[in-house]
Design an enzyme around this catalytic site. Sequence first.
Site, PDB file in Angstrom:
ATOM      1  N   MET A  18      28.688  11.149  86.324  1.00  0.00           N
ATOM      2  CA  MET A  18      29.045  11.378  85.103  1.00  0.00           C
ATOM      3  C   MET A  18      28.511  10.341  84.312  1.00  0.00           C
ATOM      4  O   MET A  18      28.792  10.299  83.105  1.00  0.00           O
ATOM      5  CB  MET A  18      30.426  11.386  85.031  1.00  0.00           C
ATOM      6  CG  MET A  18      31.521  12.412  85.508  1.00  0.00           C
ATOM      7  SD  MET A  18      33.017  12.553  84.765  1.00  0.00           S
ATOM      8  CE  MET A  18      33.890  11.036  84.888  1.00  0.00           C
ATOM      9  N   TYR A  20      26.313   6.732  83.138  1.00  0.00           N
ATOM     10  CA  TYR A  20      26.655   5.221  82.798  1.00  0.00           C
ATOM     11  C   TYR A  20      26.514   4.859  84.672  1.00  0.00           C
ATOM     12  O   TYR A  20      27.590   4.110  84.812  1.00  0.00           O
ATOM     13  CB  TYR A  20      27.913   4.962  82.433  1.00  0.00           C
ATOM     14  CG  TYR A  20      27.551   3.884  81.397  1.00  0.00           C
ATOM     15  CD1 TYR A  20      27.036   3.595  80.361  1.00  0.00           C
ATOM     16  CD2 TYR A  20      28.155   2.422  82.186  1.00  0.00           C
ATOM     17  CE1 TYR A  20      26.699   2.640  79.831  1.00  0.00           C
ATOM     18  CE2 TYR A  20      27.942   1.430  81.341  1.00  0.00           C
ATOM     19  CZ  TYR A  20      27.313   1.175  80.243  1.00  0.00           C
ATOM     20  OH  TYR A  20      26.979   0.147  79.468  1.00  0.00           O
ATOM     21  N   HIS A  22      25.761   2.870  88.115  1.00  0.00           N
ATOM     22  CA  HIS A  22      25.595   1.679  88.574  1.00  0.00           C
ATOM     23  C   HIS A  22      25.246   1.682  89.936  1.00  0.00           C
ATOM     24  O   HIS A  22      24.749   2.614  90.420  1.00  0.00           O
ATOM     25  CB  HIS A  22      27.307   1.162  88.601  1.00  0.00           C
ATOM     26  CG  HIS A  22      27.945   1.877  89.112  1.00  0.00           C
ATOM     27  ND1 HIS A  22      28.199   2.214  90.464  1.00  0.00           N
ATOM     28  CD2 HIS A  22      29.226   2.580  88.569  1.00  0.00           C
ATOM     29  CE1 HIS A  22      29.326   3.023  90.544  1.00  0.00           C
ATOM     30  NE2 HIS A  22      29.974   3.194  89.406  1.00  0.00           N
ATOM     31  N   HIS A  25      26.396   4.334  92.529  1.00  0.00           N
ATOM     32  CA  HIS A  25      25.494   5.661  92.412  1.00  0.00           C
ATOM     33  C   HIS A  25      24.339   5.663  92.978  1.00  0.00           C
ATOM     34  O   HIS A  25      23.693   6.450  93.702  1.00  0.00           O
ATOM     35  CB  HIS A  25      25.160   6.072  90.749  1.00  0.00           C
ATOM     36  CG  HIS A  25      26.770   6.295  89.960  1.00  0.00           C
ATOM     37  ND1 HIS A  25      27.014   5.240  89.068  1.00  0.00           N
ATOM     38  CD2 HIS A  25      27.576   7.234  90.026  1.00  0.00           C
ATOM     39  CE1 HIS A  25      28.093   5.784  88.495  1.00  0.00           C
ATOM     40  NE2 HIS A  25      28.507   6.819  89.204  1.00  0.00           N
ATOM     41  N   GLN A 141      38.935  12.529  95.995  1.00  0.00           N
ATOM     42  CA  GLN A 141      38.288  13.561  95.407  1.00  0.00           C
ATOM     43  C   GLN A 141      37.149  14.174  96.645  1.00  0.00           C
ATOM     44  O   GLN A 141      36.887  15.225  96.806  1.00  0.00           O
ATOM     45  CB  GLN A 141      37.166  12.958  94.649  1.00  0.00           C
ATOM     46  CG  GLN A 141      36.084  13.826  93.996  1.00  0.00           C
ATOM     47  CD  GLN A 141      35.315  13.050  92.859  1.00  0.00           C
ATOM     48  OE1 GLN A 141      35.745  13.311  91.789  1.00  0.00           O
ATOM     49  NE2 GLN A 141      34.485  12.297  93.124  1.00  0.00           N
ATOM     50  N   SER A 173      32.633   0.282  88.988  1.00  0.00           N
ATOM     51  CA  SER A 173      32.935   1.807  88.617  1.00  0.00           C
ATOM     52  C   SER A 173      32.486   1.651  87.017  1.00  0.00           C
ATOM     53  O   SER A 173      32.296   0.593  86.487  1.00  0.00           O
ATOM     54  CB  SER A 173      34.523   1.540  88.361  1.00  0.00           C
ATOM     55  OG  SER A 173      35.120   2.652  87.492  1.00  0.00           O
ATOM     56  N   SER A 174      32.172   2.601  86.623  1.00  0.00           N
ATOM     57  CA  SER A 174      31.691   2.838  85.123  1.00  0.00           C
ATOM     58  C   SER A 174      32.704   2.334  84.262  1.00  0.00           C
ATOM     59  O   SER A 174      32.582   1.940  83.146  1.00  0.00           O
ATOM     60  CB  SER A 174      31.319   4.337  84.922  1.00  0.00           C
ATOM     61  OG  SER A 174      30.143   4.713  85.543  1.00  0.00           O
TER      62      SER A 174
END
Length: 268
Positions: A18, A20, A22, A25, A141, A173-174
């Site tokens: 999604m 943004y 870090h 990712h 998820q 986390s974003s």
Amino acid sequence: MKKLHREICGPVGLVPTMGYLHEGHLSLVRASKKQDINTVASIFVNPTQFGPHEDFKKYPRDEKRDMAMLENTGVDYVFVPSVEDMYPAGFDSWVEPGILQQCLEGAVRPGHFRGVCTVVAKLFTIIRPDRAYFGQKDYQQYLIIKRMASDLNLDVSVEMLPIIRENDGLALSSRNTYLSPAERQAALVLYRSLLTARSLFDEKEHRAEVIRKKMTDVIQHESMAEIDYVSLSHQDTLCESDEVSAKTIALVAARFGKTRLIDNMFLA
């Protein structure tokens, strides 16, 4: 994407995000680069996985920054669809997950996993990856998407990589960008609660009630923390039991001010 499919040769890895971005990712991108000839990252803040009072509008976005990070990490392609691309006028077909969504995040955020599964199924259909990479932080998820891919005969291997943490243990986390300095310090209590669970298990404590109580006590000792759940679940089914084992995963969620964070840890 149709033109791209004609050009691509060899295995394709997908890293859905999604934005943004870090280091968490980027670790998924690097994993794909090691296994796949072609790595595709997607950036899409999916409105259908946010509840009516959640943070869709304020979710951090910086496409220019994200593109630079992906380029530096060596991603081959970036897919950045619009909401209209993914949900055109008249869209009315959804992927509804089953029993795995009924606890934890699914219980606290009704409809969340319906939105997640629908958008991920669409990404799988559009990009047609051989492998897709997800982080352990969103463990429920991962399980749900893995089950969806199996149930719907989607020809994609769903891979999970470990949580990436700051030096002090905070899971990346974003949403960490929302935290004030005091809230960020308080949020470390989630990691401490998970370490407590693992330590008790290592000391041969197998009673779930005892471990859950100790974890809860650790979090409640922090006045800024508001607990959503503390769970000791089987890592395949997310069912809780009276006794923990090497197949148990500890999962926690709490709010710090207006920011909601999740974390988890395998006990063995």
